[in-house]
Design a protein around this motif. Structure first.
Motif, mmCIF file in Angstrom:
data_model
loop_
_atom_site.group_PDB
_atom_site.id
_atom_site.type_symbol
_atom_site.label_atom_id
_atom_site.label_comp_id
_atom_site.label_asym_id
_atom_site.label_seq_id
_atom_site.Cartn_x
_atom_site.Cartn_y
_atom_site.Cartn_z
ATOM 1 N N SER A 279 -0.134 -6.759 0.032
ATOM 2 C CA SER A 279 0.058 -5.633 -0.885
ATOM 3 C C SER A 279 0.238 -4.370 -0.064
ATOM 4 O O SER A 279 0.022 -4.369 1.153
ATOM 5 N N ARG A 280 0.621 -3.311 -0.732
ATOM 6 C CA ARG A 280 0.813 -2.045 -0.045
ATOM 7 C C ARG A 280 0.443 -0.891 -0.961
ATOM 8 O O ARG A 280 0.588 -0.995 -2.192
ATOM 9 N N ASN B 197 0.149 5.052 2.772
ATOM 10 C CA ASN B 197 0.897 4.556 3.943
ATOM 11 C C ASN B 197 0.199 3.363 4.593
ATOM 12 O O ASN B 197 0.088 3.275 5.830
ATOM 13 N N THR B 198 -0.252 2.444 3.766
ATOM 14 C CA THR B 198 -1.049 1.341 4.281
ATOM 15 C C THR B 198 -0.605 0.013 3.686
ATOM 16 O O THR B 198 -0.346 -0.091 2.486
ATOM 17 N N LEU B 199 -0.545 -0.980 4.546
ATOM 18 C CA LEU B 199 -0.244 -2.362 4.175
ATOM 19 C C LEU B 199 -1.539 -3.157 4.268
ATOM 20 O O LEU B 199 -2.374 -2.906 5.150
ATOM 21 N N GLY C 1 9.811 -2.519 0.012
ATOM 22 C CA GLY C 1 9.287 -1.162 0.051
ATOM 23 C C GLY C 1 8.493 -0.724 -1.166
ATOM 24 O O GLY C 1 7.615 0.140 -1.064
ATOM 25 N N ILE C 2 8.805 -1.307 -2.327
ATOM 26 C CA ILE C 2 8.112 -0.904 -3.552
ATOM 27 C C ILE C 2 7.200 -2.009 -4.070
ATOM 28 O O ILE C 2 6.648 -1.894 -5.162
ATOM 29 N N GLY C 3 7.047 -3.074 -3.297
ATOM 30 C CA GLY C 3 6.130 -4.138 -3.687
ATOM 31 C C GLY C 3 6.639 -5.060 -4.761
ATOM 32 O O GLY C 3 5.862 -5.776 -5.405
ATOM 33 N N TRP D 228 6.808 8.068 9.581
ATOM 34 C CA TRP D 228 8.026 7.797 8.841
ATOM 35 C C TRP D 228 7.701 7.645 7.358
ATOM 36 O O TRP D 228 6.532 7.657 6.971
ATOM 37 N N THR D 229 8.743 7.519 6.531
ATOM 38 C CA THR D 229 8.552 7.363 5.087
ATOM 39 C C THR D 229 8.253 5.909 4.786
ATOM 40 O O THR D 229 9.134 5.067 4.742
ATOM 41 N N PHE D 230 6.992 5.623 4.573
ATOM 42 C CA PHE D 230 6.510 4.249 4.473
ATOM 43 C C PHE D 230 7.237 3.437 3.412
ATOM 44 O O PHE D 230 7.565 2.274 3.622
#
Length: 124
Positions: free
Chosen positions: A71-72, A77-79, A53-55, A27-29
């Motif tokens: 953080s992301r 595509n990683t948290l 979604g944008i931190g 999916w769109t992370f």
């Protein structure tokens, strides 16, 4: 197919550091608010931290404030969950969770997708 896979757990000494990762696929992370939760033996699962979604918007549970950083990296595509100076009471299975365009929050029922969890053990 939405998939979340945690990694990075293990055994760490109190006062050390550890970074957990959660790889997302299917999916769109950047469209998903992400959260970290944990469950210690014999206890209910509890909120740790959440990020939009944008931190831009981030929340932490009081017990981890000042020690953990969520953080992301949307390009990967990683948290992440960076744990500084963990304590034995931080020992738990850590789960990442996702909700589509939801506000970052502490209620686990608001999240639709969950990883399988990764065990983190902090020794004294």
């Amino acid at each position: 197919q939405v998939q979340l896979v945690e990694s990075g757990g293990g055994l760490v000494q109190a006062g050390g550091s550890l970074r957990l990762s959660c790889a997302a696929s299917g999916w769109t992370f950047s469209e998903y608010t992400m959260g970290w939760f944990r469950q210690a033996p014999g206890k209910e699962r509890e909120f740790v931290a959440a990020i939009d979604g944008i931190g831009r918007t981030i929340y932490y549970a009081e017990p981890v404030k000042g020690r953990f950083t969520i953080s992301r990296d949307n390009a990967k595509n990683t948290l992440y969950l960076q744990m500084i100076s963990p304590k034995p009471e931080d020992t738990a299975v850590y789960y990442c969770a996702a909700v589509y365009r939801g506000p970052p929050g502490r209620w686990e029922h608001a999240y639709d997708y969950w990883g399988q969890g990764t065990q983190d053990t902090v020794s004294s």
